[in-house]
Design an enzyme around this catalytic site. Sequence first.
Site, mmCIF file in Angstrom:
data_model
loop_
_atom_site.group_PDB
_atom_site.id
_atom_site.type_symbol
_atom_site.label_atom_id
_atom_site.label_comp_id
_atom_site.label_asym_id
_atom_site.label_seq_id
_atom_site.Cartn_x
_atom_site.Cartn_y
_atom_site.Cartn_z
ATOM 1 C CG HIS A 1 37.683 -19.802 -31.588
ATOM 2 N ND1 HIS A 1 36.905 -18.704 -31.332
ATOM 3 C CD2 HIS A 1 37.268 -20.292 -32.782
ATOM 4 C CE1 HIS A 1 36.037 -18.538 -32.330
ATOM 5 N NE2 HIS A 1 36.239 -19.482 -33.226
ATOM 6 C CG HIS B 1 40.606 -14.428 -47.126
ATOM 7 N ND1 HIS B 1 39.716 -13.940 -46.201
ATOM 8 C CD2 HIS B 1 39.893 -15.195 -47.978
ATOM 9 C CE1 HIS B 1 38.497 -14.384 -46.490
ATOM 10 N NE2 HIS B 1 38.577 -15.141 -47.563
ATOM 11 C CG HIS C 1 38.985 -17.894 -36.974
ATOM 12 N ND1 HIS C 1 38.189 -18.000 -38.095
ATOM 13 C CD2 HIS C 1 38.174 -18.096 -35.916
ATOM 14 C CE1 HIS C 1 36.932 -18.244 -37.726
ATOM 15 N NE2 HIS C 1 36.897 -18.322 -36.394
HETATM 16 P P1 AMP Z 1 33.780 -18.836 -35.823
HETATM 17 O O1 AMP Z 1 32.357 -18.944 -35.337
HETATM 18 O O2 AMP Z 1 34.642 -20.000 -35.441
HETATM 19 O O3 AMP Z 1 33.838 -18.523 -37.307
HETATM 20 O O4 AMP Z 1 34.407 -17.635 -35.041
HETATM 21 C C1 AMP Z 1 34.241 -16.299 -35.406
HETATM 22 C C2 AMP Z 1 34.487 -15.494 -34.171
HETATM 23 O O5 AMP Z 1 34.778 -14.172 -34.546
HETATM 24 C C3 AMP Z 1 33.273 -15.441 -33.215
HETATM 25 O O6 AMP Z 1 33.658 -15.980 -31.960
HETATM 26 C C4 AMP Z 1 32.957 -13.943 -33.149
HETATM 27 O O7 AMP Z 1 32.579 -13.532 -31.854
HETATM 28 C C5 AMP Z 1 34.277 -13.315 -33.566
HETATM 29 N N1 AMP Z 1 34.160 -11.999 -34.170
HETATM 30 C C6 AMP Z 1 33.309 -11.611 -35.157
HETATM 31 N N2 AMP Z 1 33.506 -10.318 -35.473
HETATM 32 C C7 AMP Z 1 34.512 -9.879 -34.667
HETATM 33 C C8 AMP Z 1 35.183 -8.638 -34.493
HETATM 34 N N3 AMP Z 1 34.859 -7.549 -35.221
HETATM 35 N N4 AMP Z 1 36.166 -8.550 -33.569
HETATM 36 C C9 AMP Z 1 36.504 -9.621 -32.829
HETATM 37 N N5 AMP Z 1 35.924 -10.827 -32.942
HETATM 38 C C10 AMP Z 1 34.935 -10.958 -33.843
HETATM 39 ZN ZN ZN Z 2 39.936 -12.680 -44.582
#
Ligand code: AMP
Ligand code: ZN
Length: 112
Positions: free
Chosen positions: A102, A47, A100
Amino acid sequence: MVDECVFCKIRKGEIPSTMLYSDDDFMIIKDINPQAKIHLIAVPTVHAPYIDMMTEEGAVLLGKIMSKISHMQEELGITNGYRLIINQGEDAGQTVGHVHIHILGGEKLKEF
Ligand code: AMP
Ligand code: ZN
């Protein structure tokens, strides 16, 4: 409490997800709000909220993850190309404070 972000909870099995891959270094899950036909997220196990808060080892791991993704194109359904995005901070719209990547693909993506 630290490390209680959504991705750490998914990693621990406390929140359900569709997990396509996991090893000690990272996991690949389906994004719950897909922005392309295929929208996955590669999440390092450690993390770190922001890129600048990663250790040097963590940053090296990001490169390793990108390399692994390139060898998993078939199983991820992105053989015709893909886009990797890291949203860093507020202006980029980062919503989960755990670095993370994408992975977008499965169709012709819009140019930006
Ligand atoms: P970011 O906006 O770059 O921080 O990306 C976070 C991503 O996590 C978004 O695209 C959300 O749709 C995705 N997300 C949030 N909660 C979950 C979850 N429980 N499972 C899968 N994806 C998630
Ligand atoms: Zn975390």
